[in-house]
Design an enzyme around this catalytic site. Sequence first.
Site, PDB file in Angstrom:
ATOM      1  CG  ASP A  10      -2.952  -6.194  -0.131  1.00  0.00           C
ATOM      2  OD1 ASP A  10      -3.542  -5.176   0.271  1.00  0.00           O
ATOM      3  OD2 ASP A  10      -1.871  -6.131  -0.746  1.00  0.00           O
ATOM      4  CB  SER A  11      -4.891  -4.305  -3.734  1.00  0.00           C
ATOM      5  OG  SER A  11      -3.691  -3.833  -3.143  1.00  0.00           O
ATOM      6  CE1 TYR A  42      -7.787  -4.486  -6.303  1.00  0.00           C
ATOM      7  CE2 TYR A  42      -9.005  -4.478  -4.241  1.00  0.00           C
ATOM      8  CZ  TYR A  42      -8.641  -5.109  -5.407  1.00  0.00           C
ATOM      9  OH  TYR A  42      -9.129  -6.371  -5.671  1.00  0.00           O
ATOM     10  N   GLY A  43      -5.514   1.612  -4.576  1.00  0.00           N
ATOM     11  CA  GLY A  43      -5.532   2.885  -3.835  1.00  0.00           C
ATOM     12  C   GLY A  43      -5.851   4.105  -4.661  1.00  0.00           C
ATOM     13  CB  CYS A  73      -6.038  -4.450   1.814  1.00  0.00           C
ATOM     14  SG  CYS A  73      -6.023  -3.103   0.615  1.00  0.00           S
ATOM     15  CG  ASN A  74      -4.034  -0.070   6.020  1.00  0.00           C
ATOM     16  OD1 ASN A  74      -4.218   0.279   7.170  1.00  0.00           O
ATOM     17  ND2 ASN A  74      -3.031  -0.869   5.694  1.00  0.00           N
ATOM     18  CB  THR A  75      -6.973   0.528  -0.021  1.00  0.00           C
ATOM     19  OG1 THR A  75      -5.678   1.116   0.075  1.00  0.00           O
ATOM     20  CG2 THR A  75      -7.794   1.251  -1.048  1.00  0.00           C
ATOM     21  CD  GLU A 141       1.618  -5.272  -6.154  1.00  0.00           C
ATOM     22  OE1 GLU A 141       1.735  -6.212  -6.939  1.00  0.00           O
ATOM     23  OE2 GLU A 141       1.040  -5.400  -5.045  1.00  0.00           O
ATOM     24  CB  CYS A 169      -0.378   1.248   2.509  1.00  0.00           C
ATOM     25  SG  CYS A 169      -0.262   0.254   1.003  1.00  0.00           S
ATOM     26  CB  THR A 170      -0.615  -4.385   3.997  1.00  0.00           C
ATOM     27  OG1 THR A 170      -1.357  -4.396   2.771  1.00  0.00           O
ATOM     28  CG2 THR A 170      -1.559  -4.346   5.173  1.00  0.00           C
ATOM     29  CG  HIS A 171       1.762  -2.753  -1.186  1.00  0.00           C
ATOM     30  ND1 HIS A 171       0.429  -3.043  -1.019  1.00  0.00           N
ATOM     31  CD2 HIS A 171       2.132  -3.309  -2.371  1.00  0.00           C
ATOM     32  CE1 HIS A 171      -0.004  -3.721  -2.081  1.00  0.00           C
ATOM     33  NE2 HIS A 171       1.017  -3.902  -2.909  1.00  0.00           N
TER      34      HIS A 171
HETATM   35  N1  DGL Z   1      -1.831  -2.675   0.423  1.00  0.00           N
HETATM   36  C1  DGL Z   1      -2.977  -1.881   0.300  1.00  0.00           C
HETATM   37  C2  DGL Z   1      -3.301  -1.119   1.567  1.00  0.00           C
HETATM   38  O1  DGL Z   1      -3.007  -1.594   2.654  1.00  0.00           O
HETATM   39  C3  DGL Z   1      -3.259  -1.087  -0.926  1.00  0.00           C
HETATM   40  C4  DGL Z   1      -2.288  -0.934  -2.040  1.00  0.00           C
HETATM   41  C5  DGL Z   1      -2.959  -0.549  -3.344  1.00  0.00           C
HETATM   42  O2  DGL Z   1      -3.438  -1.450  -4.008  1.00  0.00           O
HETATM   43  O3  DGL Z   1      -3.023   0.643  -3.657  1.00  0.00           O
HETATM   44  O4  DGL Z   1      -3.890  -0.062   1.510  1.00  0.00           O
END
Ligand code: DGL
Length: 235
Positions: A10-11, A42-43, A73-75, A141, A169-171
């Site tokens: 993931d990011s 990353y988003g 990570c979805n992104t 984060e 988003c996995t966060h």
């Molecule tokens: N956790 C990530 C996702 O599932 C992205 C979070 C990020 O870095 O913006 O999209």
Amino acid sequence: MNNNPIGVFDSGVGGLSCVPAIAKELPNEQIIYFGDTARAPYGCRDPKEIIEFSLEVADKLIGMGCKSLSIACNTITAVALDALEKHCSVPVIGIIPPVIQYLNSNYADKRIGVIATEATVKSGAYPYKAKAAIPFVPNIEKAGTVPDEVIREVLDDFVVDIDVLVLGCTHYPFARPSIERLYKDLIIVDPAEELAKKTKEVLTANNLLAKEKKENIYLASKVTDTFNDIVRRIK
Ligand code: DGL
């Protein structure tokens, strides 16, 4: 049979929310987790940069002997899955395709909404009503959760005409208890379980399942207190 580790990445800390589901589905697999915390989020980045970073992380995990890569990570999935599949010598499992399959099978008659990063929303990878929950990732984060007032600001208007909220988003699963408390009628879907099931399916199909469990390894490009706290919580 293959006792090499599986890579999960993931990011940042977000993908750690997928590790318990993967470990439950695949109890014999050693997981090497990598969070690119030094370069998260990353988003809000340009797709070119997301692809470049993702290929770098993939190479690092493959270099460590990973026999498959699960993108928690979805992104990265939304923007870089094709590039990763072409680039990598091992099977790559993205988090979005299996959850769309799950939503089609289970909630075809419901109004679905997804919250995700700007890059995921822009990519159109989720074919539903979508909103970028921009302040969520920096809060998670930093502190591992999101304050109620920030959640309300993002979600109050968005949820009025949906039945199912996808945490795209996995966060975001780290804020799930608060979201559930604030919006009791919503059905909440966390894609982690579908990623875990798909990872098992792919390992099985490629005859890559391990027989021997070794301890998981958790790596980050910048080890933060939040990263260490979450790793402790999920172990
Ligand atoms: N956790 C990530 C996702 O599932 C992205 C979070 C990020 O870095 O913006 O999209």
